[in-house]
Design a protein around this motif. Sequence first.
Motif, mmCIF file in Angstrom:
data_model
loop_
_atom_site.group_PDB
_atom_site.id
_atom_site.type_symbol
_atom_site.label_atom_id
_atom_site.label_comp_id
_atom_site.label_asym_id
_atom_site.label_seq_id
_atom_site.Cartn_x
_atom_site.Cartn_y
_atom_site.Cartn_z
ATOM 1 N N ASP A 60 -4.961 5.425 -3.098
ATOM 2 C CA ASP A 60 -3.545 3.730 -3.517
ATOM 3 C C ASP A 60 -2.028 4.846 -3.644
ATOM 4 O O ASP A 60 -2.160 6.348 -3.933
ATOM 5 C CB ASP A 60 -4.749 4.303 -5.509
ATOM 6 N N ASN A 120 4.583 -6.428 2.349
ATOM 7 C CA ASN A 120 3.645 -6.161 0.703
ATOM 8 C C ASN A 120 3.278 -4.932 0.235
ATOM 9 O O ASN A 120 3.179 -4.689 -0.493
ATOM 10 C CB ASN A 120 1.797 -6.157 2.146
ATOM 11 N N THR A 128 4.109 -4.153 -3.855
ATOM 12 C CA THR A 128 2.982 -3.020 -4.584
ATOM 13 C C THR A 128 4.089 -1.782 -4.571
ATOM 14 O O THR A 128 3.351 -1.628 -6.080
ATOM 15 C CB THR A 128 1.853 -2.579 -3.015
ATOM 16 N N MET A 170 -4.058 -5.192 -6.222
ATOM 17 C CA MET A 170 -3.070 -5.574 -4.213
ATOM 18 C C MET A 170 -3.492 -4.830 -3.439
ATOM 19 O O MET A 170 -3.278 -5.873 -1.731
ATOM 20 C CB MET A 170 -1.394 -4.628 -4.682
ATOM 21 N N THR A 184 -3.166 -2.184 -10.825
ATOM 22 C CA THR A 184 -2.711 -3.210 -11.172
ATOM 23 C C THR A 184 -2.977 -4.450 -11.886
ATOM 24 O O THR A 184 -5.207 -4.018 -10.681
ATOM 25 C CB THR A 184 -1.776 -3.431 -10.275
ATOM 26 N N THR A 197 5.780 -3.680 -7.813
ATOM 27 C CA THR A 197 5.168 -3.717 -9.009
ATOM 28 C C THR A 197 4.553 -1.953 -9.624
ATOM 29 O O THR A 197 4.360 -2.408 -10.703
ATOM 30 C CB THR A 197 3.680 -4.664 -8.123
ATOM 31 N N SER A 215 -3.059 1.105 -0.015
ATOM 32 C CA SER A 215 -2.284 -0.116 -1.241
ATOM 33 C C SER A 215 -2.505 0.220 -2.927
ATOM 34 O O SER A 215 -2.274 1.205 -3.230
ATOM 35 C CB SER A 215 -3.098 -1.623 -1.147
ATOM 36 N N THR A 216 -3.096 -0.595 -3.438
ATOM 37 C CA THR A 216 -3.192 -0.089 -5.081
ATOM 38 C C THR A 216 -4.352 -0.669 -5.873
ATOM 39 O O THR A 216 -4.952 -2.121 -5.815
ATOM 40 C CB THR A 216 -1.752 0.236 -6.085
#
Length: 198
Positions: free
Chosen positions: A164, A17, A21, A150, A146, A24, A142-143
Amino acid sequence: MHFYQDERVALFIDGSNLYATAKTLGFDIDYKRLLGYFRKRSRLIRAIYYTALLEDAEYSPIKPLIDWLDYNGYRVVTKPAKEFTDAMGRRKVKGNMDIELAVDVMQLADQLDHIVLFSGDGDFRSLVAAVQAKGRRVTVISTLTTRPAMIADDLRRQTDQFIDLSDLRDEIGRDPSERRERAPAPAPRESFEDFADI
């Protein structure tokens, strides 16, 4: 972002994961800098990296990373990935490490003050709620930048603090010049993306 110097912290990294991330977002994680970042801000007790590996592969693109992590302050948890062919005839690899990560979080929760989860997987919402019920703080990294995001919305809402990953790029990202200086690696037979289970 709120971390306290006397806080006992552990990092739980959903490897596929986090890789997906960061890719991306267009940068690579520098795992040495990542450890340093949290060591400066807390009492880092553990950093655990979870990933599935293809057992029969001649070359695995993740093997050098796993070896480096194992010798440089991380505990690495792996299991064999399962290979299958989907209904369209495409080769797929499944390697979900959610259970292993969740068991470790629950086993260590009583020795920690703050759990940092590197994953956007909504399946972890119940885990976050369970450790919060034990009085532990949880940060999820995570973020949202995008499209689509994600991180699952219910996981982000459950966490005490969301960071983030794009905001950490300058702190934990690998210097792009390092990548250019290295000799090119042999082309992998399978893509690391095959392991993503988002």
